[in-house]
Design an enzyme around this catalytic site. Structure first.
Site: not given
Ligand code: CS2
Ligand code: MG
Length: 402
Positions: A210, A236, A262, A212, A402, A283, A147, A159, A339
């Site tokens: 990602d 993602e 996630e 995010h 965020w 996820r 990624r 991010y 991941e």
């Molecule tokens: C994320 C994480 O790994 C990922 O895909 O989106 O970095 C996420 O921001 C953290 O798990 C938040 O605790």
């Molecule tokens: Mg993520």
């Protein structure tokens, strides 16, 4: 057989982890992860003050009944605190059952469906070239999937870029750090990153990205379309998914595969996304979605619609979640990818584990149970340290995701 005692262990070997240990009258114990990044002590209290007293004396073999008791019995269903606590108990109980059976957990779940679990690493850099060099490093280590996240020109924070190579650690300030987001700058830039990566590395490796939760549905649709020539494995969290219906709009415009979930806690958070085939990868992982018992339910439901798994595996998911997820991944028929962000050596020492990495895949190991333990003496060396995830604002000050 009875649950004799249970305790919550909070430790911070580079970052905070909340771990549950359930002990039985037969000497066998089980370990579960209860870490909720930035809200750790809420889950600790939920377990200690409200749940553990109800567990003492129960038969640890009755995993399903205990799950239903905790889910229905709270009356207040779902949510990250409740579901992380239930997950920790469920994981520890599966660990106990597999240890009692003398089997690695994947055997108890139905046996291995594959030899190794394909993982993706998180390559990040301040700019395109630094990110590309990181991608090269992963390729050299044997990764088949990577990624890529890069700093965006004109934005001070992006991010996925920050403390750590081979991982990314966003939660490291005593109060939430304020970052600035600009969609236009990001949208203009993101395709250039993947253009460069494909030009340099070709199309043999899986590339992921990602977003995010930063885009609106129509922006996500546009980005997905712009990324099509680079043949991503997935895009993602393209937009927040509270409104599951919004993914229909993205889907109508792009064939870039979509991954989400996630932050989901239950099957209800992804039911519409899955049954309407609005996503390709789900996820959810062990600690966030109610443990092995519930994760398995989500995966079986997803399989009906050819949606595959892609368990979250950031640094805030402890080695206990990683170990348990690897057993789940080894078994689950509709596996997609896992991941894998590395933990610090201090974290690895606190959590001795049977899983190991080789040539782009992780292997759960053959130990009975999920194969991850906690060294309590090591854990005691690292007291809890408040740490928050950052927040994001637009340039005019408006709060963003965020
Ligand atoms: C994320 C994480 O790994 C990922 O895909 O989106 O970095 C996420 O921001 C953290 O798990 C938040 O605790
Ligand atoms: Mg993520």
């Amino acid at each position: 057989m009875k649950i004799d005692a249970a305790k919550v262990i909070v430790t911070s070997p580079g970052r905070n982890f909340v771990t549950l240990k359930i002990l039985t009258d037969q000497g066998v114990y089980g370990i579960g992860d209860a870490t909720l990044n930035g809200r750790e002590l809420a889950v600790m209290s939920y377990l200690q003050d409200h749940v553990l007293p109800c567990l003492i004396g129960r038969d640890p073999r009755r995993i399903e009944d205990i799950w239903q008791f905790l889910y229905r019995g709270a009356y207040w269903r779902r949510g990250p605190v409740t579901m992380s606590a239930i997950a920790a108990i469920d994981t520890a109980l599966w660990d106990i059952k597999a240890k009692m059976a003398g089997m690695p957990l994947h055997d108890l779940l139905g046996g291995k469906s594959r030899e190794g679990v394909m993982v993706y690493g998180h390559a990040n850099g301040r700019d395109i070239e630094e990110t590309a060099d990181e991608v090269a490093r992963y390729i050299d280590m044997g990764y088949k999937a990577i990624r890529a996240q890069s700093g965006v020109p004109g934005l001070t924070d992006a991010y996925g870029v920050g403390r750590g190579k081979l991982f990314y650690e966003p939660a490291d300030t005593a109060l939430p750090a304020e970052t600035i987001w600009d969609t236009r700058k990001y949208m203009n830039f993101a395709p250039k990153l993947f253009d460069r990566l494909r030009a340099r590395f070709g199309f043999d490796h899986h590339l992921l990205h990602d977003v995010h939760h930063r885009l609106t549905p129509i922006e996500a649709a546009s980005l997905g379309k712009a990324l099509e020539p680079y043949d991503l494995f997935w895009m993602e969290d393209a937009t927040p998914a509270e409104n599951q219906e919004s993914f229909r709009l993205i889907r109508q415009h792009t064939t870039t595969p979509l991954a989400v979930g996630e932050i989901f806690n239950t099957i209800w958070d992804c039911k519409d996304l899955i049954q309407n085939q609005l996503i390709d990868y789900i996820r959810t992982t062990v600690v966030r979605a109610g443990g092995i018992t519930h994760l398995r339910r989500i995966a079986d439901f997803a399989a009906l619609y050819q949606v595959r798994t892609g368990c979250h595996g950031a640094t805030d998911l402890s080695p206990v979640t990683m170990g348990a997820a690897l057993h789940f991944d080894s078994w689950v028929p509709n596996f997609g990818i896992q991941e894998y962000m590395r933990h610090t050596p201090e974290t690895d020492a606190v959590f001795p584990h049977a899983y190991y990495f080789d040539q782009g895949s992780l292997y759960p190991g053959d130990a009975a149970g999920h194969g991850v333990d906690i060294d309590e003496a090591e854990a005691a060396k690292y007291p809890y340290k408040p740490a928050y995830l950052p927040v994001a604002r637009l340039e005019d000050g408006t709060m963003w995701n965020w």
